[in-house]
Scaffold this motif. Sequence first.
Motif, PDB file in Angstrom:
ATOM      1  N   SER A 248      41.815  30.716  43.457  1.00  0.00           N
ATOM      2  CA  SER A 248      40.882  30.311  42.408  1.00  0.00           C
ATOM      3  C   SER A 248      40.292  28.941  42.697  1.00  0.00           C
ATOM      4  CB  SER A 248      41.591  30.307  41.050  1.00  0.00           C
ATOM      5  OG  SER A 248      42.002  31.601  40.696  1.00  0.00           O
ATOM      6  N   THR A 290      46.656  29.793  37.733  1.00  0.00           N
ATOM      7  CA  THR A 290      45.634  28.793  38.026  1.00  0.00           C
ATOM      8  C   THR A 290      45.648  27.677  36.998  1.00  0.00           C
ATOM      9  OG1 THR A 290      44.266  30.540  38.987  1.00  0.00           O
ATOM     10  CG2 THR A 290      43.165  28.480  38.433  1.00  0.00           C
ATOM     11  N   THR A 383      43.586  38.668  42.262  1.00  0.00           N
ATOM     12  CA  THR A 383      42.400  38.271  43.020  1.00  0.00           C
ATOM     13  C   THR A 383      42.427  38.568  44.510  1.00  0.00           C
ATOM     14  OG1 THR A 383      42.155  36.477  41.445  1.00  0.00           O
ATOM     15  CG2 THR A 383      40.855  36.341  43.461  1.00  0.00           C
ATOM     16  N   GLN A 386      36.243  37.066  44.698  1.00  0.00           N
ATOM     17  CA  GLN A 386      35.797  36.380  43.492  1.00  0.00           C
ATOM     18  C   GLN A 386      34.304  36.101  43.606  1.00  0.00           C
ATOM     19  OE1 GLN A 386      38.648  33.034  42.884  1.00  0.00           O
ATOM     20  NE2 GLN A 386      39.125  34.061  40.978  1.00  0.00           N
TER      21      GLN A 386
END
Length: 581
Positions: A248, A290, A383, A386
């Motif tokens: 992230s 995150t 993820t 992204q």
Amino acid sequence: MSTDPIVPLDPNWPKASLAEIRALLTAPGAKFELDTVDIGGVPTKVWKNAPPTLRILTQLVRAYGPREFTIYDDERVTYEANYRAVSHLAHRLREMGVGKGDRVALAMRNLPEWPVIYFATVSIGAIIVPLNAWWTGGELEYALNDSGAKLLFVDGERHERLKTCYDKIPALERAIVSRARGDLDGAALLDALIGTPGSWAALDDIGLPEADVLPDDDATIFYTSGTTGSPKGALGTHRNFVTNIMSSGYTAARAMLRRGEIPPEAPEHKTMLLVIPLFHVTACSAAMMTLVAAGGTMIFMRRWEPELAMEIIQREKVNMTGGVPTIAWQLIEHPNRANYDLSSLESIAYGGAPSAPELVKRIYEEFGALPGNGWGMTETTATVTQHSGEDYLARPSSAGIPVAAADIKVMDVEGRQDLPIGEVGELWARGPMIVKGYWNKPEATAETFVNGWVRTGDLARIDEEGFLYVVDRAKDIIIRGGENIYSSEVEDVLYAYPGVMDCALVGVPHKTLGEEPAAVVHLAPGASASESDLQDWVRHRLAGFKVPVKVLFAPETLPRNANGKILKKDLKALFVSDEVG
């Protein structure tokens, strides 16, 4: 082939190519430097500077001290208070005989207790098993037995649902209830172990108990369903979850450099209204990990209510929200939106359900917030790709590009060869976020996980710049507002209804939820059933979100191809005209 931008972009954007930015961010000595390690016998790219384990992450983030970690109604828990509660619960778990590799199940709504239980469990090397709080008692019972959980944490609502099931779960030694609603019936109270959230700050500073925890040790079992058979537990590691922290951060830095901005040296404090459940990897891995690493604040709601959400956004100066497209649509279209100051919103991101390019445009134009999405699945701990900012505005139908530690490819249906750029095939993914496999299901693991790659079952293409476009799901999944509905599970229940000879579940489009389940049924001669009969039948056996919103009755058996598979694409068209035959 990319699509045209849906809003005018700065003619000087991007200020750098994706390849240039990747080289800069992953250079030796850089924050997002890559390394290669052996994972299960496969050389794998990893983030060199990721925290090694969730235990170490728990200890590191204590440094945020008085900053608020979670907010739920009037309950505000700081990082220091959370750490003390985690430490005390970790010691209590040890006293109850929980050791490395033991499974501890967790079934509750988003509450301040949820992350405490999660981090206490993984910090001593045990395996946390988050269960879908929307499941029925029978569905929860299956997962508890499958995982072999010896301890279960539940909120009052889940405890009431499971009371009649406990004697059918032989491995379960103890249930511990938070916010009990009635009689405990032999269960223990979480309050008796660590107190209530308001008292955590006053707990003694005893620290975590000693534990030997390594990056590739087992940490989690998140349940996902396949298109056939029972739900499968995806076995995640500490490395899987700390990977998302760096992924992230990398995506955020990439978006800033694309527009010519310099990423900050230290993470900025952000406040997130988290309205998706933590029992999904999207919330637990992509969001919570995150946020924790950056010292952010998570706000929970008992249930999603758009106007209450706007009140919270205004009062708490929320920077981020989302989760599924439904959230964004309901905020955009709420008749009272103008009554609230939502200017603090910087990002509305989502995944887990199809979204229309129109939504991307309206988020940007009406909120001034940058939209974001991505692609992942339970088996990838969220993820892999992204998509954010201008890149998303430029390609609103894409799911973005892989983070630097991940690779994707498109294979033919036999899984024998890579397909050229632009061709549609099965999406495969690899990286340090891929789980070890399925809990106690070696055959399913061997079919899905191949030399570090996961066969996703999604049909996709990749363009010339590496952007992913998911075009369909080969696995027969319907995604309703972020909740996976596996057709075979509902079809099996429908087939159990007396007189149902043939049936199929399909996804029909829905503006805010993405899609909803609908059924086509063929009854045996002389049998009778109404739409409401079949809906009630499913409702009593499965979670409410799996109940077909519409049932159509076919006079003949359903259309099939030469291999005998039902032509579901043809059936979807029936719900446009509501006619069969």
